[in-house]
Write an enzyme that holds these catalytic residues in place. Sequence first.
Site, PDB file in Angstrom:
ATOM      1  N   ARG A   1       0.968  -1.446   0.429  1.00  0.00           N
ATOM      2  CA  ARG A   1       0.292   0.030  -0.128  1.00  0.00           C
ATOM      3  C   ARG A   1       0.836   1.242  -0.011  1.00  0.00           C
ATOM      4  NH1 ARG A   1       2.116   1.745   3.699  1.00  0.00           N
ATOM      5  NH2 ARG A   1       0.610   3.497   3.804  1.00  0.00           N
ATOM      6  N   GLY A   2       0.222   2.702  -0.017  1.00  0.00           N
ATOM      7  CA  GLY A   2       0.878   3.590  -0.180  1.00  0.00           C
ATOM      8  C   GLY A   2       1.313   4.184  -1.406  1.00  0.00           C
ATOM      9  N   ALA A   3       1.038   5.079  -2.076  1.00  0.00           N
ATOM     10  CA  ALA A   3       0.594   5.383  -3.324  1.00  0.00           C
ATOM     11  C   ALA A   3       1.972   4.878  -4.380  1.00  0.00           C
ATOM     12  CB  ALA A   3       0.938   6.364  -4.017  1.00  0.00           C
TER      13      ALA A   3
ATOM     14  N   ARG B   1      -7.995  -0.685  -6.822  1.00  0.00           N
ATOM     15  CA  ARG B   1      -8.195   0.906  -5.881  1.00  0.00           C
ATOM     16  C   ARG B   1      -7.684   2.031  -6.743  1.00  0.00           C
ATOM     17  NH1 ARG B   1      -4.656   1.432  -0.323  1.00  0.00           N
ATOM     18  NH2 ARG B   1      -6.488   2.607   0.559  1.00  0.00           N
TER      19      ARG B   1
ATOM     20  N   GLN C   1      -2.269   2.656   9.967  1.00  0.00           N
ATOM     21  CA  GLN C   1      -0.951   2.852   9.025  1.00  0.00           C
ATOM     22  C   GLN C   1       0.358   3.573   9.740  1.00  0.00           C
ATOM     23  OE1 GLN C   1      -4.333   2.953   7.913  1.00  0.00           O
ATOM     24  NE2 GLN C   1      -4.088   2.952   6.030  1.00  0.00           N
TER      25      GLN C   1
ATOM     26  N   ASP D   1      -1.843  10.506  -2.089  1.00  0.00           N
ATOM     27  CA  ASP D   1      -2.123   9.720  -3.339  1.00  0.00           C
ATOM     28  C   ASP D   1      -2.991  10.457  -4.996  1.00  0.00           C
ATOM     29  OD1 ASP D   1      -2.821   8.126  -0.167  1.00  0.00           O
ATOM     30  OD2 ASP D   1      -2.933   6.640  -1.256  1.00  0.00           O
TER      31      ASP D   1
ATOM     32  N   ASN E   1      -5.513  12.668   0.206  1.00  0.00           N
ATOM     33  CA  ASN E   1      -4.648  11.300   0.944  1.00  0.00           C
ATOM     34  C   ASN E   1      -5.085  11.058   2.310  1.00  0.00           C
ATOM     35  OD1 ASN E   1      -1.310  10.848   1.614  1.00  0.00           O
ATOM     36  ND2 ASN E   1      -1.875  12.304   3.681  1.00  0.00           N
TER      37      ASN E   1
END
Length: 370
Positions: A58-60, A101, A208, A249, A259
Site C-alpha cells: 500500500r502507499g501510492a 484501488r 497505518q 495519493d 490523502n
Amino acid sequence: MGQAVTGNNIMDYDTVALSDSGDAVVIIDQTKLPGALELISLRTAREIWDAIYCLKVRGAPAIGVAAAYGIYVLARSMPRGSFEEFYQEFGKQKEYLDSARPTAVNLSWALNRMEQVCLANRICPVEEILEQLRREACRIQQEDIAVCRAIGEFGLTLVKPKDGILTHCNAGKLAASRYGTATAPIYLGQEMGYGFRVFADETRPLLQGARLTAYELKESGVDVTLICDNMSALVMKKGWVNAVFVGADRVAANGDVANKIGTSLLAAAARQYQVPFYVCAPTSTIDMATPTGEEIVIEERSGAEVTEQWYACPMAPEGVKVFNPAFDVTDHTLISGIVTEYGVIEAPYREGFEKIFAAKERGAQVSHCG
Ligand code: MRU
C-alpha cells in the site's frame, strides 16, 4: 504462504521487489506488521490484485511499483503468437490490476508507462518486449528511490534541528522506495543528526501510523511518539509541532490533495495553530488531468474496518450504519507547500506544476539542493 524473516531489520528489505527468476513480485506483507516481518511472492493476477486491494502492499508509489512488476510477471505467460494477441491480453490484465484501488494515481500512472513500452516496441519479438518491460519496471522503482531522496533534501530546508514534526498515515519506506516521501526529510535529518521529535498519528481505521510509521521510524532510531488521531490538535496547541509532513495519493492540478482520511482535519488544525502544513509528493502523484479535488474518486471500504478489525470482539452495535471513506481531500488553501523532487511548489499550484512538468519534459534531472 509468507516467508517469515523475523529477527531482521525492516530496512534490510525492499517493500516491493522482483524475484531473482523474474516470475514473482515479492512484497513485505504489511498487514502482518509490526507483529511479523513476512515476505510473500505474488504470481497470479488475482494474487497481485488482492495484495493491492487488501493493503498487503500500500502507499501510492509502492502500489505503482508493485503494479509495474506485476504486469511484467503476468506478461511473461501471455500469448506470443503475434503482437496483437499479446497486447490484447496485456490490456485486459492492465485494466484488472488498475481496478484494485481508485484513488492513488500512481497505480494507473505506472501501468500506463508499462503499456507505452509495449506500444513503442510493437515491431519487436515478444521476447524483446518482455525484456523492455522488465527494464521499465526496474526503472520505475529506481527513479522512486532518487525521487524520494530529492524530496527529503527539499523537505529538510523547511525545518531545523530539534524540530517537532507530525505525520499522518504511512508515507514512509513501506509506502515508497527507501526514504519514503513524508518521512524522507525525517530520515535524511536523522542521518545528519538533526534530532527531530516525530509525532505519528495512529490513523484510524487501519492504523497505518501505529502499525507502520511508528514501527519503521522506531526501527531506524528516530525519536517517535505515537498519538491517537484526535490528539493532534492538542500537541499543536502545546507548541510541540513545528511542521506537518504528509504524503499524497493524488494531487489535482489546482493543488487539492487526496490523502489518507483525516489529513484534511489535520490541515485545518495546523492552520488554526499556525503550523506549516507540507505535502510531500513525487510528480508521479500529480494528476494534471484532474482539475480539482472535487473530481478525485474516493475509495470507500468495508464498514467492518471501523467496527471490528483489530478488536477481539465487535466494538459497535451489530448492523449499525458505517461510512468508511479511505481518503479525504485537503483544500489547496490549507497547504503551505507541496514538496516534489523538483523543489517546493507554493500557490498558485497550477502554474508551479506546469513549470516543473515542462522542466521534466526537457529532460531536467531530479534536482538536488545545495
Ligand atoms: O490506504 P493506504 O495505506 O494505501 O493510504 C496511503 C496514504 O494515504 C499515503 O499517505 C499516500 O499513499 C502517500 S505514500 C508515499
